[in-house]
Write a protein that holds these residues in place. Structure first.
Motif, PDB file in Angstrom:
ATOM      1  N   THR A  45       0.851  -1.177   0.000  1.00  0.00           N
ATOM      2  CA  THR A  45       0.000   0.000   0.000  1.00  0.00           C
ATOM      3  C   THR A  45       0.890   1.231   0.000  1.00  0.00           C
ATOM      4  OG1 THR A  45      -0.078   0.225   2.412  1.00  0.00           O
ATOM      5  CG2 THR A  45      -1.685  -1.282   1.407  1.00  0.00           C
ATOM      6  N   PRO A  46       0.347   2.416  -0.167  1.00  0.00           N
ATOM      7  CA  PRO A  46       1.188   3.614  -0.107  1.00  0.00           C
ATOM      8  C   PRO A  46       1.931   3.750   1.234  1.00  0.00           C
ATOM      9  CG  PRO A  46      -0.940   4.158  -1.047  1.00  0.00           C
ATOM     10  CD  PRO A  46      -1.031   2.731  -0.559  1.00  0.00           C
ATOM     11  N   GLU A  47       1.324   3.247   2.308  1.00  0.00           N
ATOM     12  CA  GLU A  47       1.948   3.369   3.635  1.00  0.00           C
ATOM     13  C   GLU A  47       2.918   2.224   3.953  1.00  0.00           C
ATOM     14  OE1 GLU A  47      -1.497   3.150   3.275  1.00  0.00           O
ATOM     15  OE2 GLU A  47      -1.849   5.300   3.245  1.00  0.00           O
ATOM     16  N   ILE A  48       2.621   1.052   3.457  1.00  0.00           N
ATOM     17  CA  ILE A  48       3.428  -0.138   3.754  1.00  0.00           C
ATOM     18  C   ILE A  48       3.810  -0.787   2.436  1.00  0.00           C
ATOM     19  CG2 ILE A  48       3.493  -2.365   4.911  1.00  0.00           C
ATOM     20  CD1 ILE A  48       1.241  -1.351   6.726  1.00  0.00           C
ATOM     21  N   LYS A  49       5.104  -0.819   2.150  1.00  0.00           N
ATOM     22  CA  LYS A  49       5.588  -1.339   0.862  1.00  0.00           C
ATOM     23  C   LYS A  49       6.305  -2.678   1.041  1.00  0.00           C
ATOM     24  CE  LYS A  49       5.386   2.585  -1.843  1.00  0.00           C
ATOM     25  NZ  LYS A  49       4.218   2.621  -2.655  1.00  0.00           N
ATOM     26  N   ASN A  50       5.922  -3.650   0.228  1.00  0.00           N
ATOM     27  CA  ASN A  50       6.614  -4.929   0.122  1.00  0.00           C
ATOM     28  C   ASN A  50       6.886  -5.615   1.453  1.00  0.00           C
ATOM     29  OD1 ASN A  50       6.755  -4.790  -2.734  1.00  0.00           O
ATOM     30  ND2 ASN A  50       8.458  -3.360  -2.532  1.00  0.00           N
ATOM     31  N   GLN A  51       5.883  -5.660   2.300  1.00  0.00           N
ATOM     32  CA  GLN A  51       5.993  -6.371   3.562  1.00  0.00           C
ATOM     33  C   GLN A  51       5.030  -7.560   3.539  1.00  0.00           C
ATOM     34  OE1 GLN A  51       8.141  -5.168   6.491  1.00  0.00           O
ATOM     35  NE2 GLN A  51       8.947  -4.619   4.484  1.00  0.00           N
ATOM     36  N   GLU A  52       5.444  -8.646   4.175  1.00  0.00           N
ATOM     37  CA  GLU A  52       4.613  -9.834   4.234  1.00  0.00           C
ATOM     38  C   GLU A  52       4.138 -10.048   5.671  1.00  0.00           C
ATOM     39  OE1 GLU A  52       4.844 -14.178   2.288  1.00  0.00           O
ATOM     40  OE2 GLU A  52       6.470 -13.741   3.682  1.00  0.00           O
TER      41      GLU A  52
END
Length: 141
Positions: A45-52
């Motif tokens: 998302t715009p706030e959280i990038k490439n996290q699982e």
């Protein structure tokens, strides 16, 4: 006789598949029962990038003490059943059903012990971090 042979064959295949699945998981050096990943989702998302995000069920057999390990990503624990005693970065904490616990990344989780001699303990563990990072690394012996 045919039913007996068929039952033995089915059980043998099931046990072989189960043993192979447990053997291939690298985290089974920590607990007797390998952790069960029940949810995985990539966040982008715009706030959280490439996290699982992963939700994992960890089951401790009665009286079981885990092996030492580290989590390279932030970890939140919720006790579903039973009670455990955990030693994290030298601090001992007792947790019972409904309690929560935070582990900073890469801290040494020396052990977690199921305090019951006859009932399993179950934890719901929430991880979030880079997809390529494992959620659990057994400490070298």
């Amino acid at each position: 006789m045919k039913n007996t042979v068929l039952n033995i064959l089915v059980c043998s295949v099931f046990l072989t598949i189960t043993a192979k699945a447990q053997h291939t998981m690298k985290t089974n050096d920590v607990t007797q029962i390998a952790p069960e990943v029940i949810f995985t989702k990539m966040l982008n998302t715009p706030e959280i990038k490439n996290q699982e995000v992963k939700l994992v069920i960890v089951t401790f057999a009665p009286g079981e003490i885990s092996g030492a390990h580290r989590h390279p990503i932030p970890t939140i624990v919720y006790v579903l059943e039973g009670s455990i005693e955990t030693t994290f970065d030298g601090k001992v904490t007792r947790l019972k059903q409904g309690d929560t616990f935070w582990e900073d990344p890469n801290g040494l989780h020396t052990e977690a012990k199921n305090l019951s001699p006859d009932k399993p303990a179950k934890l719901l563990v929430y991880f979030i971090g880079d997809k390529e990072k494992p959620f659990l690394i057994p400490e070298k012996k």
